[in-house]
Scaffold this motif. Structure first.
Motif, short mmCIF file in Angstrom:
data_model
loop_
_atom_site.label_atom_id
_atom_site.label_comp_id
_atom_site.label_asym_id
_atom_site.label_seq_id
_atom_site.Cartn_x
_atom_site.Cartn_y
_atom_site.Cartn_z
N ALA A 63 10.55 -83.19 55.68
CA ALA A 63 9.19 -83.66 55.99
C ALA A 63 8.56 -84.37 54.79
O ALA A 63 7.91 -85.41 54.94
N LEU A 64 8.75 -83.82 53.59
CA LEU A 64 8.17 -84.44 52.40
C LEU A 64 8.84 -85.77 52.07
O LEU A 64 8.18 -86.72 51.64
N THR A 65 10.15 -85.87 52.28
CA THR A 65 10.84 -87.13 52.04
C THR A 65 10.39 -88.19 53.04
O THR A 65 10.18 -89.35 52.68
N LEU A 66 10.21 -87.80 54.29
CA LEU A 66 9.70 -88.73 55.30
C LEU A 66 8.29 -89.18 54.95
O LEU A 66 7.96 -90.38 55.05
N ALA A 67 7.45 -88.27 54.51
CA ALA A 67 6.08 -88.64 54.11
C ALA A 67 6.10 -89.59 52.93
O ALA A 67 5.35 -90.58 52.91
N ALA A 68 6.96 -89.34 51.95
CA ALA A 68 7.07 -90.23 50.79
C ALA A 68 7.53 -91.62 51.21
O ALA A 68 7.03 -92.63 50.72
N TYR A 69 8.47 -91.68 52.13
CA TYR A 69 8.97 -92.96 52.64
C TYR A 69 7.86 -93.75 53.33
O TYR A 69 7.68 -94.94 53.08
N LYS A 70 7.13 -93.07 54.21
CA LYS A 70 6.04 -93.74 54.93
C LYS A 70 4.95 -94.21 53.96
O LYS A 70 4.42 -95.32 54.10
N LEU A 71 4.61 -93.39 52.98
CA LEU A 71 3.60 -93.78 51.99
C LEU A 71 4.08 -94.97 51.16
O LEU A 71 3.30 -95.88 50.87
N HIS A 72 5.34 -94.98 50.82
CA HIS A 72 5.89 -96.09 50.03
C HIS A 72 5.85 -97.40 50.82
O HIS A 72 5.46 -98.44 50.29
N ARG A 73 6.23 -97.33 52.09
CA ARG A 73 6.19 -98.55 52.92
C ARG A 73 4.77 -99.05 53.08
O ARG A 73 4.51 -100.25 53.01
N ARG A 74 3.83 -98.12 53.29
CA ARG A 74 2.43 -98.53 53.44
C ARG A 74 1.90 -99.13 52.15
O ARG A 74 1.17 -100.12 52.17
N ASP A 75 2.29 -98.55 51.02
CA ASP A 75 1.86 -99.06 49.72
C ASP A 75 2.41 -100.47 49.47
O ASP A 75 1.69 -101.35 49.01
N ARG A 76 3.67 -100.69 49.81
CA ARG A 76 4.27 -102.03 49.63
C ARG A 76 3.59 -103.05 50.53
O ARG A 76 3.35 -104.18 50.12
N ARG A 77 3.30 -102.67 51.77
CA ARG A 77 2.63 -103.59 52.69
C ARG A 77 1.24 -103.95 52.20
O ARG A 77 0.81 -105.10 52.29
N SER A 78 0.52 -102.97 51.67
CA SER A 78 -0.84 -103.23 51.22
C SER A 78 -0.87 -104.11 49.97
O SER A 78 -1.84 -104.80 49.71
N ARG A 79 0.21 -104.11 49.22
CA ARG A 79 0.30 -104.96 48.02
C ARG A 79 0.86 -106.35 48.35
O ARG A 79 0.99 -107.18 47.48
N GLY A 80 1.23 -106.56 49.59
CA GLY A 80 1.71 -107.88 50.00
C GLY A 80 3.18 -108.11 49.71
O GLY A 80 3.65 -109.22 49.81
N ALA A 81 3.92 -107.07 49.38
CA ALA A 81 5.35 -107.21 49.11
C ALA A 81 6.10 -107.22 50.41
O ALA A 81 5.68 -106.64 51.42
#
Length: 86
Positions: A63-81
């Motif tokens: 569950a924590l790895t999945l949460a980290a993955y989702k947060l990372h993807r959202r962070d990259r999208r918000s930065r325009g990467a």
């Protein structure tokens, strides 16, 4: 004019990235701190604490790895990467 090289970009520490790091390191800390779970009681359905605690961390780590993955993807999208793999 060409874009700036990627080597010029400095990593940015944000609260989201700190949360990602915590999600990924928590299982390691929990499993390496053996003194916290090296006991038999309390038992659940006859299974000693030592075993069910470790088994519970299998599910929590997922569950924590999945949460980290989702947060990372959202962070990259918000930065325009671009998303990974593109």
């Amino acid at each position: 004019m060409p874009d700036a090289p990627k080597a010029d970009r400095r990593p940015v520490v944000t609260p989201v990235r700190v949360l990602i790091a915590l999600c990924l390191t928590a299982p390691f800390v929990a499993m390496l701190w053996v003194g916290s779970y090296a006991r038999a009681e309390p038992s659940v359905a006859g299974v000693p604490f030592f075993y069910w605690y470790q088994l519970a961390w299998v599910v929590l780590s997922t569950a924590l790895t999945l949460a980290a993955y989702k947060l990372h993807r959202r962070d990259r999208r918000s930065r325009g990467a671009a998303p990974d793999g593109e």
